[in-house]
Design a protein around this motif. Structure first.
Motif, PDB file in Angstrom:
ATOM      1  N   ILE A  46     -85.496  17.896 -11.624  1.00  0.00           N
ATOM      2  CA  ILE A  46     -84.678  17.369 -12.533  1.00  0.00           C
ATOM      3  C   ILE A  46     -83.141  17.383 -11.641  1.00  0.00           C
ATOM      4  N   SER A  47     -82.312  16.353 -11.955  1.00  0.00           N
ATOM      5  CA  SER A  47     -81.166  16.228 -11.324  1.00  0.00           C
ATOM      6  C   SER A  47     -80.114  15.831 -12.129  1.00  0.00           C
ATOM      7  N   THR A  48     -78.807  16.376 -11.958  1.00  0.00           N
ATOM      8  CA  THR A  48     -77.817  16.009 -12.808  1.00  0.00           C
ATOM      9  C   THR A  48     -76.531  15.831 -11.764  1.00  0.00           C
ATOM     10  N   PRO A  49     -75.462  14.997 -12.173  1.00  0.00           N
ATOM     11  CA  PRO A  49     -74.423  14.551 -11.084  1.00  0.00           C
ATOM     12  C   PRO A  49     -73.325  15.551 -10.920  1.00  0.00           C
ATOM     13  N   HIS A  50     -73.614  16.764 -10.876  1.00  0.00           N
ATOM     14  CA  HIS A  50     -72.593  17.944 -10.510  1.00  0.00           C
ATOM     15  C   HIS A  50     -71.781  17.780 -11.979  1.00  0.00           C
ATOM     16  N   LEU A  51     -72.801  18.133 -12.876  1.00  0.00           N
ATOM     17  CA  LEU A  51     -72.068  18.455 -14.281  1.00  0.00           C
ATOM     18  C   LEU A  51     -71.560  19.700 -14.758  1.00  0.00           C
ATOM     19  N   GLY A  52     -71.863  20.789 -14.040  1.00  0.00           N
ATOM     20  CA  GLY A  52     -71.683  22.134 -14.232  1.00  0.00           C
ATOM     21  C   GLY A  52     -70.280  22.622 -14.845  1.00  0.00           C
ATOM     22  N   ALA A  53     -69.431  21.968 -14.638  1.00  0.00           N
ATOM     23  CA  ALA A  53     -68.157  21.967 -15.196  1.00  0.00           C
ATOM     24  C   ALA A  53     -67.439  20.823 -16.192  1.00  0.00           C
ATOM     25  N   SER A  54     -68.484  20.029 -16.280  1.00  0.00           N
ATOM     26  CA  SER A  54     -68.284  18.722 -17.232  1.00  0.00           C
ATOM     27  C   SER A  54     -68.473  19.194 -18.778  1.00  0.00           C
ATOM     28  N   THR A  55     -67.505  19.883 -19.200  1.00  0.00           N
ATOM     29  CA  THR A  55     -67.380  19.726 -20.671  1.00  0.00           C
ATOM     30  C   THR A  55     -65.978  19.654 -21.005  1.00  0.00           C
ATOM     31  N   THR A  56     -65.652  19.097 -22.184  1.00  0.00           N
ATOM     32  CA  THR A  56     -64.220  19.043 -22.865  1.00  0.00           C
ATOM     33  C   THR A  56     -63.459  20.464 -22.559  1.00  0.00           C
ATOM     34  N   GLU A  57     -64.230  21.273 -22.952  1.00  0.00           N
ATOM     35  CA  GLU A  57     -63.383  22.610 -22.913  1.00  0.00           C
ATOM     36  C   GLU A  57     -62.986  23.190 -21.728  1.00  0.00           C
ATOM     37  N   ALA A  58     -63.986  22.832 -20.748  1.00  0.00           N
ATOM     38  CA  ALA A  58     -63.870  23.146 -19.347  1.00  0.00           C
ATOM     39  C   ALA A  58     -62.706  22.493 -18.597  1.00  0.00           C
ATOM     40  N   GLN A  59     -62.616  21.180 -18.695  1.00  0.00           N
ATOM     41  CA  GLN A  59     -61.496  20.319 -18.277  1.00  0.00           C
ATOM     42  C   GLN A  59     -60.299  20.883 -18.606  1.00  0.00           C
ATOM     43  N   VAL A  60     -60.138  21.083 -20.174  1.00  0.00           N
ATOM     44  CA  VAL A  60     -58.621  21.761 -20.407  1.00  0.00           C
ATOM     45  C   VAL A  60     -58.315  22.911 -19.997  1.00  0.00           C
ATOM     46  N   ASN A  61     -59.493  23.748 -19.934  1.00  0.00           N
ATOM     47  CA  ASN A  61     -59.101  25.185 -19.528  1.00  0.00           C
ATOM     48  C   ASN A  61     -58.564  25.142 -18.183  1.00  0.00           C
ATOM     49  N   VAL A  62     -59.359  24.629 -17.068  1.00  0.00           N
ATOM     50  CA  VAL A  62     -58.957  24.525 -15.591  1.00  0.00           C
ATOM     51  C   VAL A  62     -57.599  23.946 -15.780  1.00  0.00           C
ATOM     52  N   ALA A  63     -57.338  22.810 -16.508  1.00  0.00           N
ATOM     53  CA  ALA A  63     -56.019  22.152 -16.345  1.00  0.00           C
ATOM     54  C   ALA A  63     -55.025  23.116 -16.754  1.00  0.00           C
ATOM     55  N   ILE A  64     -55.055  23.847 -17.719  1.00  0.00           N
ATOM     56  CA  ILE A  64     -54.200  24.677 -18.302  1.00  0.00           C
ATOM     57  C   ILE A  64     -53.913  25.878 -17.245  1.00  0.00           C
ATOM     58  N   GLN A  65     -55.053  26.442 -16.641  1.00  0.00           N
ATOM     59  CA  GLN A  65     -55.027  27.671 -15.791  1.00  0.00           C
ATOM     60  C   GLN A  65     -54.284  27.249 -14.627  1.00  0.00           C
ATOM     61  N   VAL A  66     -54.510  26.105 -14.051  1.00  0.00           N
ATOM     62  CA  VAL A  66     -53.890  25.790 -12.674  1.00  0.00           C
ATOM     63  C   VAL A  66     -52.399  25.442 -12.838  1.00  0.00           C
ATOM     64  N   ALA A  67     -52.148  25.006 -13.953  1.00  0.00           N
ATOM     65  CA  ALA A  67     -50.636  24.754 -14.302  1.00  0.00           C
ATOM     66  C   ALA A  67     -49.855  25.955 -14.333  1.00  0.00           C
ATOM     67  N   GLU A  68     -50.154  27.108 -15.327  1.00  0.00           N
ATOM     68  CA  GLU A  68     -49.779  28.230 -15.438  1.00  0.00           C
ATOM     69  C   GLU A  68     -49.715  28.804 -14.246  1.00  0.00           C
TER      70      GLU A  68
END
Length: 525
Positions: A274-296
């Motif tokens: 089974i393969s997926t295209p590097h989706l480990g961090a690909s959720t709506t919540e994660a994308q928002v979280n990492v953007a907020i954290q890096v800016a802070e």
């Protein structure tokens, strides 16, 4: 106002946070390396995802850059040694997508156990192959974790909820932490022999590259199923295919590959893969979280000096930064003072804190001493690259902490060992804010450490101060402050004078010509 460039597509909340914290921000994505080089010199910070490659060449053009923030955990696209050498802090957000990545690993484990992708494709093709897809239960199976850090510990928690037994191989896992997260700490060989499922949660380093090599895959239990949502390169992909083809490995699921995007992997179309295209961090919540954290994190650093999740500098919380700021100023000036006054080859620098200073985070204080010292030799030094430059010069760095209070409630001592012996300078904070020198090479002295100064060592004899004052007056040099210390009457005396202008070579020559003068130097802070 600090200025930050967001060069990869990121949730709009990142830019919003920067502006709310008083940081100017430009969102310019999709630039080529040459286009990025042309504009990067304008910015104090660079916020990226995985698309922007922060190479040595980019960093050479980043003349004002102070921090690179990676929204996510992986920093394979940042040349950290080059950033460190240039004094640029590199941060990531290791916790913003931890739950998402852990959940993806668990999802792939379920998919492998029940052959879900193949069963779905077969059913939608109109075949009702119920007897073909005989899966296995997760309950009571042994899960082997390679890496039991933040993400690995979340996977362990979820796996225990599924009534799995969890064993873990991680050189940094303590027995206490293993007990806390409910896993059994084992060697790698023990894990390979016992695990029904193996999932990897470790960074890619020289030590972990191909940790599941052909040799190690051969040691696994027959029928093992393997999941990798961490980094491509942890598994020998050719050996994994051989194991799948032979039936020794019952199944494998990869979210990451050695080469990405993976478009022609030999593993594709292999049964039970089974393969997926590097989706480990690909959720709506994660994308928002990492953007907020890096800016802070970046805003904290640029505005208040807080350092969080840095990969090349000790962490310094936004709460700690105001407390440490005066100590770091003191430490840097002590380092500069001893650097300007020391002669001979230096092979060791020691930083000793006492009293209130010893209760603080010592790493920033040590880095500040090193930065002040090394700046007397090269201009491009700061707290990020100072430890690296000291190591490159073969200088041993020691830290000593003593919580006892002596004559002062707080002290910082910087000492160097040279071919001429060991010398030290000692400082404290006056009113908990202003740096003050209290000892210089064993001589008690009370002096500010700021601006332009004249340092004189002379024989303690009547009339000397008058002669020096007359000389400076005739030369048109105005004295701001005057500090005097001596070991004993009639012995050696030390003078530190703050003056309004830099001390010229001509003035030094005249001072050195005064009777009784042993040393005279101009200092600058």
């Amino acid at each position: 106002m600090p200025k930050v460039l967001i060069s990869d597509k990121m949730d709009p909340k990142a830019a919003q946070i920067f502006r709310e914290r008083g940081v100017e921000v430009d969102e310019i994505t999709g630039k080529t390396p040459d286009e990025l080089k042309a504009i990067i010199g304008q910015y104090d910070g660079l916020a990226i995802r995985s698309a922007t490659k922060v190479t040595r060449e980019i960093l050479e053009h980043a003349t004002n850059l102070k921090v690179v923030g990676r929204a996510g955990i992986g920093v394979d696209n940042v040349d950290i040694p080059a950033a460190s050498a240039k004094g640029v802090v590199v941060m990531n957000t290791p916790f913003g997508n931890s739950i998402t990545t852990a959940e993806h690993a668990i999802a792939l484990m379920f998919a492998l156990a029940r052959q879900l992708p193949e069963a779905d494709a077969s059913t939608q093709a109109g075949k009702w192959e119920k007897n073909r897809f005989m899966g296995v239960e997760l309950t009571s199976k042994t899960l082997g974790l390679i890496g039991a850090g933040n993400i690995g510990s979340i996977v362990a928690d979820r796996a225990r909820g599924l009534k799995m037994k969890v064993v873990a191989f991680d050189p940094f896992l303590t027995p206490e932490r293993a007990l806390e997260i409910g896993v059994e700490k084992v060697t790698l060989d023990e894990l390979l022999a016992r695990a029904d499922f193996i999932t990897l949660h470790t960074p890619l380093t020289d030590q972990t590259r191909n940790i599941l090599s052909a040799e190690n895959l051969a040691k696994t239990k027959k029928g093992v199923r393997i999941i990798n949502c961490a980094r491509g390169g942890l598994i020998d992909e050719a050996a994994l295919k051989e194991g799948l083809d032979s039936g020794h490995i019952a199944g494998a699921a990869l979210d990451v590959f050695v080469t990405e995007p993976a478009k022609d992997s030999p593993l594709f179309n292999t049964p039970n893969f089974i393969s997926t295209p590097h989706l480990g961090a690909s959720t709506t919540e994660a994308q928002v979280n990492v953007a907020i954290q890096v800016a802070e994190q970046m805003a904290d650093f640029l505005v208040s000096g807080g350092v969080t999740n840095a990969l090349n500098m000790p962490s310094l919380s936004a709460e700690e930064a105001p407390k440490l700021k005066p100590y770091m100023a003191l430490a840097e000036r002590l380092g500069s003072l001893i650097g300007q006054l020391s002669t001979g080859a230096i092979d060791r620098i020691s930083v000793h804190t006492e009293g209130a200073a010893a209760e603080l985070n010592q790493k920033p204080i040590t880095s500040a001493v090193l930065a002040g010292f090394l700046r007397t030799q090269t201009a491009t030094v700061n707290m990020v690259n100072a430890p690296l430059l000291a190591r490159d010069r073969g200088i041993e760095v020691r830290e000593i902490r003593s919580e006892r209070e002596g004559d002062y409630h707080t002290l910082v001592r910087a000492a160097v060992r040279t071919s001429d012996g060991e010398r030290s300078v000692v400082g404290t904070l006056f009113g908990d804010q202003s740096p003050r020198l209290v000892e210089l090479f064993g001589v008690k002295v009370e002096a500010d450490i700021a601006g332009q100064m004249l340092y004189v060592v002379n024989e303690d004899a009547p009339g000397f101060i008058g002669r020096l004052g007359t000389l400076l007056g005739e030369a048109g040099v105005n004295i701001g402050t005057f500090h005097l210390g001596r070991r004993q009457a009639g012995g050696e005396a030390v003078l530190l004078l703050s003056v309004d202008e830099p001390v010229t070579a001509e003035l030094l020559a005249r001072v050195k010509a005064l009777p009784g003068v042993k040393t005279a130097m101009g200092l600058s802070f």
